[in-house]
Enzyme design. Structure first.
Site, PDB file in Angstrom:
ATOM      1  CB  ALA A 236       8.733  -0.315   7.363  1.00  0.00           C
ATOM      2  CD  GLN A 237       7.591  -3.200   0.685  1.00  0.00           C
ATOM      3  OE1 GLN A 237       8.176  -2.380  -0.035  1.00  0.00           O
ATOM      4  NE2 GLN A 237       7.303  -4.415   0.251  1.00  0.00           N
ATOM      5  CB  VAL A 238       2.132  -0.574   4.908  1.00  0.00           C
ATOM      6  CG1 VAL A 238       0.809  -1.047   5.481  1.00  0.00           C
ATOM      7  CG2 VAL A 238       2.933   0.166   5.966  1.00  0.00           C
TER       8      VAL A 238
ATOM      9  CG  MET B 227      -1.820  -1.154   1.396  1.00  0.00           C
ATOM     10  SD  MET B 227      -2.587  -1.205   3.044  1.00  0.00           S
ATOM     11  CE  MET B 227      -3.497   0.335   3.074  1.00  0.00           C
ATOM     12  CB  ALA B 228       2.464   3.284   1.903  1.00  0.00           C
ATOM     13  CB  SER B 229       7.250   1.551  -0.398  1.00  0.00           C
ATOM     14  OG  SER B 229       8.573   1.119  -0.211  1.00  0.00           O
ATOM     15  CB  ALA B 230       8.463   4.996   4.165  1.00  0.00           C
ATOM     16  CB  SER B 231      13.515   5.676   4.210  1.00  0.00           C
ATOM     17  OG  SER B 231      13.014   6.184   5.429  1.00  0.00           O
TER      18      SER B 231
ATOM     19  CG  ASP C  93       6.254  11.194  12.507  1.00  0.00           C
ATOM     20  OD1 ASP C  93       6.498  12.339  12.064  1.00  0.00           O
ATOM     21  OD2 ASP C  93       6.502  10.159  11.865  1.00  0.00           O
TER      22      ASP C  93
END
Length: 547
Positions: free
Chosen positions: A137-139, A131-135, A288
């Site tokens: 982790a991803q979901v 669904m989403a990918s960041a530096s 955050d």
């Protein structure tokens, strides 16, 4: 750590720093400025043309080119308006933590290794496309065999060595900056990197994030303000977290919220209340709270995600902050100055009248104006700049609080640019202070300390006898002045014990009346109130005399 890889990484960092002229920003006005020219002449990778944009743009582009870890550092720095010039901090807020997803096979391997079972055994459904990918982790979306819809957060594979390498380089650069630029020392570059290292390593631990979410959920149980998703511990470990999937509207999608009948003015006020509740009532706050992590449910409640960064304050910081805020609200700049000195945020020898005058010059222009006409971030920056003139050091324990307060300002601007942050917060803080120093606090502290007083009271005569016996036989080396002070202290202690015994007796009588007469009439309540008030006055006199 592979030395060859680290060498190539250093070369890339040097090339990027030179291309975007960050070396000029740091060394341009120092005695080491000759190194700028040598660096460009000696190394072929620096022979290309340099970027000619503004310094904030150049810094942002450099961090983006250096990759995810430097982007995270830039995002952390963007909240430090007390450290950076405004043009740089504003530009750094544009940094986006979006990264290409890693291979779904690796994602499955991490989940199955962590949970010690196959994907099919763990989940009834699992979407391989994230669904989403960041530096970090991803979901992925998934569904449990029991029917609950969930999201599965997976830490990026092999990210820890990358973090360790880049953070090590950051420490080296920070130390070099401290050596080369004396002015930088008051900004504590190595401490900033140290804070960043702790934060980013904490974000990698899914068990820690899950525990943070569980604590926040307990704090807001049955609340009509904030909803926190459920954590599924049977599907969670250090590298994988499984959490209830929520369906809401992003806080930034104001048009959709209006179409759903959500009152944006009420929503903005709730956001401020949530912040102050977390900071002062629970002493555990989501640090955050940018728009990507906040949703609004159909019933109007906030819903939070991403609990990797949480903040706490000591009781002393809580009290000083609350008193500072209330003094600001009441325009009592003398009290603000006194609090800064009492808490040692500025040196003890600071002239209180000079600090008061400087703080007044910062604060007066912001009153009686809607939020859309002021920037709380700019106000904070000017306030800390003013305090730094009097020797104020950066307060590490307040960094996350500042960041969260700036996020709250951003949310308030989006939802209701007429929101008066002060009027919304003042009643909450007044109630909180009453809880801490009023009659409720007296009864609570009495109940908490009574066992200690009872336990230690029998020892007091023996301790006094021991000290006096040693003094009488010359075994205690005391000057006459010290003996006089000791006698005075013992006399005061005896008086304090008597006063506290009287106060406890008065509170005990009040409690006894309530227990004996559960349905007290108005006269009974007044009688009990007078007894507790008398106890409070006795203890107040005790506190005043002890100072």
């Amino acid at each position: 750590m592979n030395p060859i890889k680290q060498l190539f990484r250093l070369i890339k960092i040097n090339r990027v720093i030179t291309h975007y002229r960050l070396d000029e920003m740091v060394l341009g006005n120092s005695k080491y400025r000759a190194f700028i020219w040598l660096n460009r002449v000696l190394f072929p990778w620096n022979w290309r043309a340099t970027h000619q944009g503004d310094r904030g743009l150049r810094l942002r582009l450099a961090l983006e080119e250096l990759g995810p870890i430097f982007i995270k550092l830039g995002q952390a720095l963007s909240t430090r308006k007390d450290l950076l010039p405004e043009d740089i901090s504003v530009e750094l807020t544009k940094l986006q933590d979006d990264c290409p997803p890693f291979d779904e096979t690796r994602s499955r391997q991490i989940i199955e290794k962590g949970l010690k079972r196959s994907i099919a055994e763990a989940y009834a459904e699992f979407e391989a496309t994230p669904m989403a990918s960041a530096s970090m982790a991803q979901v992925h979306a998934a569904k449990l065999h029991s029917g609950e819809e969930v999201v599965v957060k997976v830490v990026r594979p092999d990210i820890k060595p990358v973090i360790e390498q880049d953070v090590s380089i950051m420490f080296t650069l920070a130390r070099l900056v401290e050596i080369a630029v004396k002015e930088s020392r008051r900004l504590h570059p190595t401490e900033v990197v140290g804070e960043f290292e702790k934060t980013i390593l904490d974000e990698m631990d899914m068990m820690r994030e899950a525990a943070n979410a569980a604590q926040l959920k307990r704090n807001f149980a049955d609340s009509d303000l904030l909803y926190v998703p459920e954590i599924y511990w049977s599907h969670t470990n250090e590298h994988v977290m499984t959490m209830e999937r929520i369906y809401g509207t992003r806080i930034s999608e104001t048009e959709k919220l209006i179409a759903q009948g959500i009152d944006l003015t009420d929503l903005s006020a709730k956001g401020v209340t949530i912040f102050f509740t977390q900071v002062f009532k629970h002493n555990f706050f989501h640090a955050d709270m940018h728009p990507g992590n906040i949703f609004v449910l159909p019933d109007g409640r906030y819903a939070a995600i991403d609990f990797g960064i949480m903040g706490t304050l000591t009781p002393e910081d809580q009290r000083y902050l609350a008193e500072n805020f209330l003094a600001f609200f009441n325009r009592d700049y003398l009290r603000v100055s006194e609090l800064h000195i009492e808490s040692e945020w500025v040196p003890k020898n600071t002239r209180v009248n000079e600090l008061e005058s400087a703080i007044r010059a910062v604060c007066e222009p912001i009153w009686d104006r809607p939020l859309k006409e002021i920037s709380f971030g700019l106000f904070l920056m000017r306030l800390f700049q003013t305090a730094r003139r009097f020797g104020m050091e950066v307060q590490p324990q307040l960094v996350l609080l500042q960041k969260t307060l700036l996020n709250i300002e951003g949310l308030g601007r989006q939802l209701d640019d007429e929101l008066d942050l002060w009027d919304t917060a003042k009643p909450f803080l007044e109630d909180w202070m009453q809880e801490r120093v009023g009659l409720k606090s007296l009864i609570k502290n009495t109940q908490r300390n009574l066992p200690f007083w009872i336990e230690n009271a029998p020892q007091l005569p023996g301790l006094v006898h021991s000290v006096l016996n040693k003094a009488a036989h010359g075994q205690l080396e005391l000057h006459s002045g010290q003996i006089a002070r000791l006698e005075k202290a013992l006399e005061n202690q005896a008086k304090q014990q008597r006063r506290r015994a009287i106060a406890i007796a008065l509170v005990g009588v009040a409690i006894y009346l309530e227990l004996q007469n559960p349905g007290l009439d108005m006269a009974g309540w007044i009688q009990a109130g007078l007894l507790i008030s008398a106890a409070w006055l006795v203890l107040k006199t005790d506190n005043l005399n002890s100072k």
